[in-house]
Design an enzyme around this catalytic site. Structure first.
Site, short mmCIF file in Angstrom:
data_model
loop_
_atom_site.label_atom_id
_atom_site.label_comp_id
_atom_site.label_asym_id
_atom_site.label_seq_id
_atom_site.Cartn_x
_atom_site.Cartn_y
_atom_site.Cartn_z
N CYS A 68 0.80 -1.23 0.00
CA CYS A 68 0.00 0.00 0.00
C CYS A 68 0.83 1.28 0.00
O CYS A 68 0.47 2.25 -0.69
CB CYS A 68 -0.98 0.00 1.17
SG CYS A 68 -0.22 0.08 2.81
N HIS A 105 -1.88 0.89 6.98
CA HIS A 105 -2.43 1.00 5.63
C HIS A 105 -2.58 2.47 5.28
O HIS A 105 -2.86 3.31 6.15
CB HIS A 105 -3.78 0.28 5.52
CG HIS A 105 -4.36 0.34 4.14
ND1 HIS A 105 -3.73 -0.20 3.04
CD2 HIS A 105 -5.50 0.92 3.67
CE1 HIS A 105 -4.46 0.02 1.97
NE2 HIS A 105 -5.54 0.70 2.32
N ASP A 120 -8.32 4.04 -3.37
CA ASP A 120 -7.33 3.15 -2.77
C ASP A 120 -6.84 2.14 -3.80
O ASP A 120 -7.56 1.22 -4.18
CB ASP A 120 -7.95 2.43 -1.57
CG ASP A 120 -6.93 1.68 -0.73
OD1 ASP A 120 -5.76 1.61 -1.14
OD2 ASP A 120 -7.30 1.19 0.35
#
Length: 270
Positions: A68, A105, A120
């Site tokens: 991420c 994250h 995302d």
């Protein structure tokens, strides 16, 4: 300078996206289908750099994937080059959590015509559609899953998913709404991202330190490789296998996920 044309070629987006929610969703969708989620450099004992130049060199030029902190660095740079207003957020991943998880994250908060959206490209557990930052906002993913955003008294916002567990990396179990991650809209500094990245890549209890984790979004499904367990779900059918042969493992990485590793690298992973 961010090379927007090379990035758009990497994600196979032939035209500039419109500067609206539809354009944002299209950009995220193409990115997640073309650039895999993977932590293999962590498992190979390599550091994970999250500055813009390093991330572009790895995910775009070298045709690798990332996790991420890499994906959303690249995505934020692309959004800036496209004149979107966006900034990072930090989140706690609740999949499989038995206590409050750390802030490991990151995602993007995008403002379009005064309205806020979350986007995302770096959540490897499933495909999360672009959503307006509104209590009760829902969205359907192309794989048939539903997502909803809800206010959370303890953690700000909670993203929940209701969908087929095969369209995940294997941590989703059972039916009904399941929490994916929580976040707040507090300002996130470069040092905050550096700390989350460092924990993810080095902490003894980090999932990325202990497991090979690879996934890619398919047009109507999902494929994941967790350690030696491979699963692909598409068009309503699921195929699974335990991969014990390094040659097959290497081939699967290349053919399904677009990750080219040497024989020596694969041997080190297994």
């Amino acid at each position: 300078m961010f090379d927007l044309d090379t990035y758009l070629a990497r994600i196979e987006l032939p035209a500039m996206p419109t500067r609206d929610a539809a354009g944002l969703a299209r950009l995220q969708w193409q990115h997640r289908q073309r650039i895999p989620f993977e932590n293999l450099d962590v498992r190979l004992g390599r550091g994970i750099a999250i500055d813009s130049a390093s991330v572009a060199a790895k995910l775009v030029t070298a045709q690798r994937g990332g996790y991420c902190f890499e994906h959303n660095r690249l995505f934020l740079d692309a959004l800036a080059a496209l004149a979107f207003e966006a900034r990072p957020l930090l989140a706690r991943v609740w999949l499989g959590a038995t206590e409050v998880p750390p802030l490991t994250h990151t995602l993007a908060l995008v403002t379009i015509d005064g309205a806020e959206w979350i986007a995302d490209t770096g959540f490897g557990g499933s495909y999360t559609p672009v959503l307006p930052l509104v209590d009760g906002a829902e969205a359907d993913a192309p794989d048939g899953a539903r997502f909803v955003l809800r206010r959370d008294d303890a953690h700000g916002w909670m993203l929940l998913r209701d969908g087929h567990p095969a369209n995940t990396d294997g941590r989703a179990t059972g039916a009904g709404w399941q929490p994916q991650y929580s976040f707040t809209t507090a300002t996130v500094h470069a040092s905050d991202l550096a700390m989350g990245n460092h924990w993810s890549a080095t902490a003894p209890t980090s999932r990325f330190v202990n497991h090979n984790v690879v996934s890619i979004v398919l047009p109507h499904g999902f494929a994941a490789l967790t350690d030696r367990h491979y699963r692909r779900h598409a068009a309503g059918a699921t195929s699974e296998a335990e991969i014990t042969d390094p040659r097959v493992y290497r081939m699967r990485l290349a053919m399904m996920f677009g990750i080219a590793l040497s024989r020596e690298e694969v041997a080190a992973l297994l």
